[in-house]
Design a protein around this motif. Structure first.
Motif, PDB file in Angstrom:
ATOM      1  N   ALA A  27      43.555  51.679  19.643  1.00  0.00           N
ATOM      2  CA  ALA A  27      42.449  50.979  20.297  1.00  0.00           C
ATOM      3  C   ALA A  27      42.980  49.816  21.119  1.00  0.00           C
ATOM      4  O   ALA A  27      42.527  49.570  22.245  1.00  0.00           O
ATOM      5  CB  ALA A  27      41.453  50.496  19.251  1.00  0.00           C
ATOM      6  N   ALA A  28      43.963  49.085  20.551  1.00  0.00           N
ATOM      7  CA  ALA A  28      44.542  47.943  21.271  1.00  0.00           C
ATOM      8  C   ALA A  28      45.210  48.412  22.553  1.00  0.00           C
ATOM      9  O   ALA A  28      45.048  47.807  23.623  1.00  0.00           O
ATOM     10  CB  ALA A  28      45.544  47.226  20.375  1.00  0.00           C
ATOM     11  N   ALA A  29      45.943  49.532  22.444  1.00  0.00           N
ATOM     12  CA  ALA A  29      46.632  50.074  23.630  1.00  0.00           C
ATOM     13  C   ALA A  29      45.614  50.469  24.689  1.00  0.00           C
ATOM     14  O   ALA A  29      45.792  50.225  25.884  1.00  0.00           O
ATOM     15  CB  ALA A  29      47.478  51.274  23.227  1.00  0.00           C
ATOM     16  N   ARG A  30      44.501  51.086  24.205  1.00  0.00           N
ATOM     17  CA  ARG A  30      43.470  51.519  25.156  1.00  0.00           C
ATOM     18  C   ARG A  30      42.858  50.311  25.876  1.00  0.00           C
ATOM     19  O   ARG A  30      42.705  50.294  27.081  1.00  0.00           O
ATOM     20  CB  ARG A  30      42.393  52.303  24.397  1.00  0.00           C
ATOM     21  N   ARG A  31      42.578  49.264  25.065  1.00  0.00           N
ATOM     22  CA  ARG A  31      41.994  48.055  25.669  1.00  0.00           C
ATOM     23  C   ARG A  31      42.951  47.443  26.684  1.00  0.00           C
ATOM     24  O   ARG A  31      42.539  46.993  27.748  1.00  0.00           O
ATOM     25  CB  ARG A  31      41.655  47.047  24.563  1.00  0.00           C
ATOM     26  N   LYS A  32      44.245  47.443  26.302  1.00  0.00           N
ATOM     27  CA  LYS A  32      45.251  46.861  27.186  1.00  0.00           C
ATOM     28  C   LYS A  32      45.277  47.618  28.508  1.00  0.00           C
ATOM     29  O   LYS A  32      45.283  47.008  29.593  1.00  0.00           O
ATOM     30  CB  LYS A  32      46.627  46.939  26.514  1.00  0.00           C
ATOM     31  N   ALA A  33      45.236  48.957  28.387  1.00  0.00           N
ATOM     32  CA  ALA A  33      45.265  49.788  29.596  1.00  0.00           C
ATOM     33  C   ALA A  33      44.023  49.519  30.444  1.00  0.00           C
ATOM     34  O   ALA A  33      44.105  49.396  31.671  1.00  0.00           O
ATOM     35  CB  ALA A  33      45.332  51.261  29.212  1.00  0.00           C
ATOM     36  N   GLU A  34      42.886  49.388  29.726  1.00  0.00           N
ATOM     37  CA  GLU A  34      41.644  49.115  30.459  1.00  0.00           C
ATOM     38  C   GLU A  34      41.715  47.789  31.210  1.00  0.00           C
ATOM     39  O   GLU A  34      41.322  47.690  32.362  1.00  0.00           O
ATOM     40  CB  GLU A  34      40.464  49.086  29.492  1.00  0.00           C
ATOM     41  N   ARG A  35      42.229  46.789  30.442  1.00  0.00           N
ATOM     42  CA  ARG A  35      42.352  45.460  31.077  1.00  0.00           C
ATOM     43  C   ARG A  35      43.253  45.523  32.307  1.00  0.00           C
ATOM     44  O   ARG A  35      42.940  44.954  33.350  1.00  0.00           O
ATOM     45  CB  ARG A  35      42.898  44.457  30.060  1.00  0.00           C
ATOM     46  N   ALA A  36      44.384  46.239  32.151  1.00  0.00           N
ATOM     47  CA  ALA A  36      45.341  46.352  33.266  1.00  0.00           C
ATOM     48  C   ALA A  36      44.674  47.022  34.460  1.00  0.00           C
ATOM     49  O   ALA A  36      44.791  46.563  35.602  1.00  0.00           O
ATOM     50  CB  ALA A  36      46.559  47.149  32.818  1.00  0.00           C
ATOM     51  N   ALA A  37      43.914  48.084  34.175  1.00  0.00           N
ATOM     52  CA  ALA A  37      43.244  48.798  35.256  1.00  0.00           C
ATOM     53  C   ALA A  37      42.237  47.896  35.952  1.00  0.00           C
ATOM     54  O   ALA A  37      42.144  47.859  37.192  1.00  0.00           O
ATOM     55  CB  ALA A  37      42.547  50.027  34.686  1.00  0.00           C
ATOM     56  N   GLN A  38      41.527  47.108  35.093  1.00  0.00           N
ATOM     57  CA  GLN A  38      40.515  46.206  35.643  1.00  0.00           C
ATOM     58  C   GLN A  38      41.167  45.184  36.560  1.00  0.00           C
ATOM     59  O   GLN A  38      40.695  44.897  37.663  1.00  0.00           O
ATOM     60  CB  GLN A  38      39.806  45.511  34.490  1.00  0.00           C
ATOM     61  N   LYS A  39      42.307  44.645  36.056  1.00  0.00           N
ATOM     62  CA  LYS A  39      43.022  43.621  36.820  1.00  0.00           C
ATOM     63  C   LYS A  39      43.473  44.181  38.164  1.00  0.00           C
ATOM     64  O   LYS A  39      43.308  43.538  39.215  1.00  0.00           O
ATOM     65  CB  LYS A  39      44.232  43.148  36.019  1.00  0.00           C
ATOM     66  N   ALA A  40      44.002  45.408  38.109  1.00  0.00           N
ATOM     67  CA  ALA A  40      44.502  46.053  39.332  1.00  0.00           C
ATOM     68  C   ALA A  40      43.358  46.235  40.315  1.00  0.00           C
ATOM     69  O   ALA A  40      43.493  45.938  41.520  1.00  0.00           O
ATOM     70  CB  ALA A  40      45.130  47.393  38.982  1.00  0.00           C
ATOM     71  N   ALA A  41      42.208  46.664  39.761  1.00  0.00           N
ATOM     72  CA  ALA A  41      41.058  46.879  40.631  1.00  0.00           C
ATOM     73  C   ALA A  41      40.625  45.572  41.282  1.00  0.00           C
ATOM     74  O   ALA A  41      40.339  45.501  42.477  1.00  0.00           O
ATOM     75  CB  ALA A  41      39.919  47.487  39.813  1.00  0.00           C
ATOM     76  N   GLU A  42      40.622  44.510  40.407  1.00  0.00           N
ATOM     77  CA  GLU A  42      40.231  43.186  40.931  1.00  0.00           C
ATOM     78  C   GLU A  42      41.154  42.747  42.060  1.00  0.00           C
ATOM     79  O   GLU A  42      40.716  42.240  43.091  1.00  0.00           O
ATOM     80  CB  GLU A  42      40.275  42.158  39.799  1.00  0.00           C
ATOM     81  N   LYS A  43      42.462  43.011  41.753  1.00  0.00           N
ATOM     82  CA  LYS A  43      43.467  42.589  42.759  1.00  0.00           C
ATOM     83  C   LYS A  43      43.224  43.303  44.089  1.00  0.00           C
ATOM     84  O   LYS A  43      43.206  42.676  45.165  1.00  0.00           O
ATOM     85  CB  LYS A  43      44.869  42.925  42.239  1.00  0.00           C
ATOM     86  N   ALA A  44      42.978  44.607  43.965  1.00  0.00           N
ATOM     87  CA  ALA A  44      42.750  45.407  45.175  1.00  0.00           C
ATOM     88  C   ALA A  44      41.529  44.877  45.925  1.00  0.00           C
ATOM     89  O   ALA A  44      41.551  44.676  47.149  1.00  0.00           O
ATOM     90  CB  ALA A  44      42.557  46.869  44.795  1.00  0.00           C
ATOM     91  N   ALA A  45      40.461  44.597  45.106  1.00  0.00           N
ATOM     92  CA  ALA A  45      39.235  44.096  45.728  1.00  0.00           C
ATOM     93  C   ALA A  45      39.509  42.763  46.426  1.00  0.00           C
ATOM     94  O   ALA A  45      39.080  42.522  47.570  1.00  0.00           O
ATOM     95  CB  ALA A  45      38.155  43.953  44.658  1.00  0.00           C
ATOM     96  N   ALA A  46      40.272  41.909  45.708  1.00  0.00           N
ATOM     97  CA  ALA A  46      40.604  40.590  46.278  1.00  0.00           C
ATOM     98  C   ALA A  46      41.368  40.759  47.591  1.00  0.00           C
ATOM     99  O   ALA A  46      41.142  40.044  48.576  1.00  0.00           O
ATOM    100  CB  ALA A  46      41.426  39.797  45.270  1.00  0.00           C
ATOM    101  N   GLY A  47      42.288  41.760  47.611  1.00  0.00           N
ATOM    102  CA  GLY A  47      43.098  42.042  48.818  1.00  0.00           C
ATOM    103  C   GLY A  47      42.195  42.358  50.007  1.00  0.00           C
ATOM    104  O   GLY A  47      42.325  41.778  51.091  1.00  0.00           O
ATOM    105  N   THR A  48      41.222  43.267  49.758  1.00  0.00           N
ATOM    106  CA  THR A  48      40.347  43.663  50.882  1.00  0.00           C
ATOM    107  C   THR A  48      39.515  42.496  51.342  1.00  0.00           C
ATOM    108  O   THR A  48      39.373  42.251  52.562  1.00  0.00           O
ATOM    109  CB  THR A  48      39.420  44.831  50.468  1.00  0.00           C
ATOM    110  N   THR A  49      38.991  41.702  50.414  1.00  0.00           N
ATOM    111  CA  THR A  49      38.171  40.556  50.836  1.00  0.00           C
ATOM    112  C   THR A  49      39.006  39.559  51.623  1.00  0.00           C
ATOM    113  O   THR A  49      38.563  38.987  52.623  1.00  0.00           O
ATOM    114  CB  THR A  49      37.511  39.861  49.633  1.00  0.00           C
ATOM    115  N   ALA A  50      40.259  39.377  51.148  1.00  0.00           N
ATOM    116  CA  ALA A  50      41.151  38.426  51.862  1.00  0.00           C
ATOM    117  C   ALA A  50      41.381  38.880  53.306  1.00  0.00           C
ATOM    118  O   ALA A  50      41.297  38.092  54.263  1.00  0.00           O
ATOM    119  CB  ALA A  50      42.470  38.326  51.117  1.00  0.00           C
ATOM    120  N   ALA A  51      41.585  40.214  53.429  1.00  0.00           N
ATOM    121  CA  ALA A  51      41.848  40.758  54.777  1.00  0.00           C
ATOM    122  C   ALA A  51      40.623  40.564  55.672  1.00  0.00           C
ATOM    123  O   ALA A  51      40.719  40.146  56.843  1.00  0.00           O
ATOM    124  CB  ALA A  51      42.185  42.241  54.659  1.00  0.00           C
TER     125      ALA A  51
END
Lengths: 179, 515
Positions: free
Chosen positions: B475-499
């Protein structure tokens, strides 16, 4: 290429022989009986005997440091089985099978903290957070690990009540002269 | 049997058992009297081998005679019925008729004095019923073996259908001294007993019945022979009076000449043994629809004023029955059952149960208990033992707690008949040793089972804890993966908004420039 293969082969051979030699030379003699004794023991690792769990007690019994009667949850049956396995005469008179104890929970002071549940080696305590806990009499081995965990002293050890089904005729008295 | 044993057995007749003075008369010749209904009856829930019955009545409830008080629970159990009409005034522990003096649960009934029967079922012809249905009705009537072992009778009848029983042995031996309840029943109700035997023949599918009666009861033999005259399947046989003729294996041998193996039962040889009292109870249950709520109890012993057989409702106190027959002197010992195998009672405030064949109030003279002396190895006990054991060797081993040694000498075959103690010139309580050892062995067996179950539970817990940790880690690994995915998505979103912001800024700048 050839030199690399050769050097690694030689290294492997030397180390292999070295390990094999060490295994024969510096072998620690283990007692095969320990595993057998451990198989006979309850396996709950309750620690009532004063040794670190059943494997520790089994090692001590095999080494002759402990008597066959050290296991309170095992009672007379285990003592007799161990004595038969080790070929020693067991003094069973000291083993009190008449008064095994089990844990009981005073329901009026149990606060439902779940601490005792986590300690029980046989999952004999049932309950949930903020619910009164109860001990299943048949599953309790009387190890007493739960006693100290209770913040309200609701867990107490009590002798198993004697019922008609469990009552045993006492041994006849007298005849000390010939028995 | 080997050749040598065979030759020896021809030279010398069997010499098992003992011949105690029977002391059955004059109690056996007095007509049966009925006990006046006591004010309160204490009906135990455990009057049989097996699990205690589960009460189905409530405190304060009005019950009629014969109404179900507690139903059988588990495979081996028997129902319990109200012995009179009245009000349930308590459900709780009372003293058991047992030497330990421990208590057991019972339903207390405050009798209303009317003794009113509940409506019995419509009487049907038992021979029109399928055999299984007969066994069901016997079970519903709470009938248990009345010879003393109190094994639920319906189970035995059901066994008859499975085990290919061809012979029914009816035990009218009554070899215990002092007792005459079966004798009295055979003299007074032979037709009912014979009818019960015919019903049991029908229920088991057996083709013939042998009724074994000891030759010290000529009146019973005559009455039973007359009653069974019209039924060729039922044969009344006289067997020599010798204790313990009433033991099922011994009665079977005496009647058929076959010997039951040590680890076997008579059913292995196609024979089922029932007591005459049980046959009577089966008749009552099937013909009258009446459950087992009363029985005939022999009151005997030197301390009793008017010895005889009394019809007693189940649950009456021993004290009530003793008051009815009167006491000449204060009894030195009270015994429930016969003097050889009966239970010594802690006091008289214990109830009569289905298996109570007799109540003996013995004087100090009769119950003389002398101090035991050393074993002189006379081997009297060996000659007396009906199962061919060596009581002296077994007791010597039990004396030093060598139970396995005693088992090696055949302790498990001991039927606890007490012949050895009876003949011992040194008055060693041999059978007491064997009862103690059997109890200890049973306790050790229970401890062994408990140990094994504790081991299973401990292993299950370890497995559960391991599974918990594994699941938690997963469960911890799954949460970690989810968090990582969320972070990546946020980063991507932040990238597009910055552009986008940069483009906007550029546009703004160009506009400013234009302006």
């Amino acid at each position: 290429m050839i030199s690399a293969i050769l050097s690694l082969t030689v290294l492997g051979l030397v180390l292999g022989f070295g390990l094999g030699f060490a295994a024969k030379m510096f072998a620690v003699a283990t007692d095969a009986r320990v595993a057998e004794i451990e198989a006979l023991m309850p396996g709950t690792n309750c620690g009532q005997c004063g040794y670190p769990g059943c494997p520790g007690a089994a090692a001590a019994i095999a080494a002759g440091e402990a008597t066959v009667t050290i296991c309170p949850p095992g009672g007379k049956a285990l003592a007799a089985a161990l004595a038969a396995r080790l070929g020693v005469a067991a003094d069973l008179s000291g083993v009190s099978d008449a008064g095994p104890k089990i844990a009981t929970i005073a329901e009026e002071i149990c606060i439902g903290c779940c601490r005792c549940i986590k300690e029980c080696p046989t999952d004999a305590i049932v309950g949930a957070a903020k619910q009164i806990h109860a001990v299943m009499r048949e599953a309790c081995t009387g190890c007493g690990n739960c006693i100290d965990r209770c913040p309200t002293e609701a867990v107490k050890m009590q002798p198993v009540p004697v019922t008609l089904q469990h009552w045993v005729w006492p041994k006849p008295q007298a005849e000390a002269a010939w028995a | 049997m080997g050749l040598i044993e065979k030759v020896f057995s021809l030279l010398e007749p069997a010499h098992w058992g003992v011949h105690p003075a029977d002391r059955k008369r004059p109690a056996a010749d007095v007509p049966v009297r009925g006990l006046p209904l006591p004010a309160r009856l204490y009906v135990p829930l455990q009057q049989h081998i097996g699990a205690a019955a589960r009460p189905v009545v409530l405190f304060g409830q009005t019950v009629l005679k014969g109404q179900l008080l507690a139903e059988a629970q588990g495979a081996t159990s028997a129902a319990v019925h109200a012995p009179t009409s009245g009000i349930v005034s308590a459900i709780g522990d009372i003293s058991a008729p047992h030497p330990s003096g421990l208590s057991f649960p019972a339903v207390t009934i405050e009798a209303d004095g009317d003794d009113r029967w509940a409506d019995a079922g419509i009487a049907v012809d038992p021979f029109g019923l399928p055999p299984q249905e007969v066994a069901t009705r016997v079970a519903a009537a709470g009938v248990v073996g009345l010879g003393g072992a109190t094994f639920p009778s319906a189970l035995k009848l059901g066994l008859g259908l499975r085990a290919k029983i061809h012979t029914l042995i009816i035990n009218g031996g009554e070899c215990e001294p002092y007792l005459s309840c079966d004798d009295r029943l055979m003299r007074d109700a032979p037709d009912e007993i014979v009818d019960g035997i015919r019903i049991m023949l029908h229920a088991t599918g057996a083709t013939k019945a042998l009724v074994g009666i000891e030759d010290n009861k000529p009146e019973a033999i005559a009455a039973m022979t007359a009653a069974a005259r019209d039924f060729p399947a039922i044969r009344i046989a006289s067997v020599p009076a010798r204790y313990p003729m009433g033991s099922e294996k011994h009665l079977f041998s005496a009647l058929t000449g076959q010997e039951v193996p040590a680890d076997g039962r008579t059913t292995d040889l196609g024979a089922l043994v029932h007591n005459v009292g049980t046959a009577w109870a089966v008749h009552e249950a099937l013909r009258q629809g009446r459950p087992l709520v009363e029985r005939i109890v022999t009151l005997n012993g030197g301390a009793i004023d008017m010895p005889g057989n009394i019809r007693v409702p189940v649950g009456a106190l021993v004290a009530d029955v003793l008051a009815f027959v009167g006491l000449k002197t204060e009894p030195a010992r009270l015994v429930m059952g016969g003097p050889m195998m009966g239970n010594r009672l802690p006091h008289a405030r214990v109830p009569v149960v289905k298996g109570t064949s007799g109540i003996l109030a013995l004087t100090a003279n009769e119950a003389a208990q002398l101090d035991p002396g050393p074993c002189i190895r006379c081997s009297s006990c060996v000659r007396a033992c009906p199962v061919g054991l060596l009581p002296l060797e077994m007791s010597a081993r039990i004396g030093i707690d060598d139970l396995n040694g005693a088992v090696a000498f055949g302790l498990k075959d001991c039927i606890a008949c007490g012949c050895c103690s009876f003949v011992c010139p040194s008055r060693i309580p041999l059978v007491h040793y064997f009862n103690h050892a059997k109890g200890e062995l049973a306790a050790q067996g229970r401890a062994q089972l408990r140990n094994e179950s504790a081991k299973r539970l401990a292993a299950a817990r370890i497995e559960r804890l391991a599974r918990d940790t594994q699941e938690k880690a997963a469960a911890a690994a799954r949460r970690k993966a989810e968090r990582a995915a969320q972070k990546a998505a946020e980063k991507a979103a932040a990238g597009t908004t910055a552009a986008g912001a940069a483009a906007e800024a550029a546009q703004q700048a160009s506009k400013e420039v234009v302006a």
